[in-house]
Design a protein around this motif. Structure first.
Motif, mmCIF file in Angstrom:
data_model
loop_
_atom_site.group_PDB
_atom_site.id
_atom_site.type_symbol
_atom_site.label_atom_id
_atom_site.label_comp_id
_atom_site.label_asym_id
_atom_site.label_seq_id
_atom_site.Cartn_x
_atom_site.Cartn_y
_atom_site.Cartn_z
ATOM 1 N N LEU A 54 0.847 -1.188 0.000
ATOM 2 C CA LEU A 54 0.000 0.000 0.000
ATOM 3 C C LEU A 54 0.883 1.237 0.000
ATOM 4 C CD1 LEU A 54 -2.755 1.431 0.380
ATOM 5 C CD2 LEU A 54 -2.434 1.132 2.854
ATOM 6 N N ARG A 94 -0.879 -6.499 -15.391
ATOM 7 C CA ARG A 94 -1.657 -6.190 -14.196
ATOM 8 C C ARG A 94 -3.134 -6.423 -14.466
ATOM 9 N NH1 ARG A 94 -1.097 0.457 -13.831
ATOM 10 N NH2 ARG A 94 -2.716 0.969 -15.367
ATOM 11 N N ALA A 99 -6.778 -5.174 -12.639
ATOM 12 C CA ALA A 99 -7.549 -4.450 -11.641
ATOM 13 C C ALA A 99 -8.897 -5.144 -11.448
ATOM 14 C CB ALA A 99 -7.752 -3.005 -12.092
ATOM 15 N N PRO A 127 -3.841 6.291 -8.116
ATOM 16 C CA PRO A 127 -4.852 5.326 -7.653
ATOM 17 C C PRO A 127 -5.273 4.344 -8.744
ATOM 18 C CG PRO A 127 -5.349 7.503 -6.809
ATOM 19 C CD PRO A 127 -4.199 7.677 -7.749
ATOM 20 N N GLU A 128 -5.263 4.774 -9.995
ATOM 21 C CA GLU A 128 -5.644 3.872 -11.083
ATOM 22 C C GLU A 128 -4.594 2.818 -11.389
ATOM 23 O OE1 GLU A 128 -5.614 7.229 -11.110
ATOM 24 O OE2 GLU A 128 -5.000 8.021 -13.082
ATOM 25 N N THR A 181 -3.734 0.811 -9.072
ATOM 26 C CA THR A 181 -4.104 -0.265 -8.145
ATOM 27 C C THR A 181 -4.517 -1.506 -8.922
ATOM 28 O OG1 THR A 181 -4.800 1.262 -6.402
ATOM 29 C CG2 THR A 181 -5.745 -0.950 -6.364
ATOM 30 N N GLN A 209 -0.094 -7.740 -4.981
ATOM 31 C CA GLN A 209 -1.088 -6.672 -4.875
ATOM 32 C C GLN A 209 -0.398 -5.325 -4.696
ATOM 33 O OE1 GLN A 209 -4.652 -6.779 -4.956
ATOM 34 N NE2 GLN A 209 -4.342 -4.560 -5.099
ATOM 35 N N THR A 257 -1.642 -1.402 -4.092
ATOM 36 C CA THR A 257 -2.771 -0.535 -3.798
ATOM 37 C C THR A 257 -2.267 0.892 -3.606
ATOM 38 O OG1 THR A 257 -3.939 -2.358 -2.711
ATOM 39 C CG2 THR A 257 -4.734 -0.124 -2.282
ATOM 40 N N SER A 285 -3.402 4.650 -2.646
ATOM 41 C CA SER A 285 -4.475 5.449 -2.043
ATOM 42 C C SER A 285 -4.394 6.889 -2.515
ATOM 43 C CB SER A 285 -4.378 5.391 -0.524
ATOM 44 O OG SER A 285 -3.155 5.950 -0.089
#
Length: 124
Positions: free
Chosen positions: A11, A38, A40, A88-89, A91, A119, A121, A123
């Motif tokens: 994160l 990737r 999503a 954020p996109e 992620t 993963q 992520t 924010s």
């Protein structure tokens, strides 16, 4: 047994950086193209970046150009994805993949071997 093991996900806040690693075993690494993809939530898996077996050529999806860098260390059987200026996109679960043939150009790569994913992520 072929294994591709990703690490380095996590994160991070928007604008931050992460470096993914993928260690490959069970097949010859130094003469294969490698790629990062990737996926999503709710979306199809998409290409992110690829690097030639020699490391002297690479390719990127338009949405990561100038922000992500793919590299490899053939002595360590490892491919990396340095991700800067994360959004954020970005992620998604990030997967590394290995070409099913050796000494080929990256634009002809057919990725047959896949890792389990890491993963990432980001924010807002």
């Amino acid at each position: 047994q072929v294994q591709l093991v990703e690490s380095g996900g996590g994160l991070v806040q928007a604008g931050g950086s992460l470096r993914l690693s993928c260690v490959v075993s069970g097949l010859t690494f130094s003469n294969r193209a490698m790629g990062w993809f990737r996926q999503a939530p709710g979306k199809e898996r998409e290409f992110v970046a690829a690097i030639k077996w020699s490391g002297f050529s690479s390719d990127y999806a338009d949405f990561v150009k100038g922000r992500f860098t793919i590299s490899r260390d053939n002595a360590k059987n490892t491919v990396y994805l340095q991700m800067n200026s994360l959004k954020p996109e970005d992620t998604a679960v990030y997967y590394c993949a290995a070409d099913n043939k050796v000494l080929g150009p990256i634009w002809e790569a057919r990725y047959e071997y896949w890792g389990q994913g890491a993963q990432v992520t980001v924010s807002a």
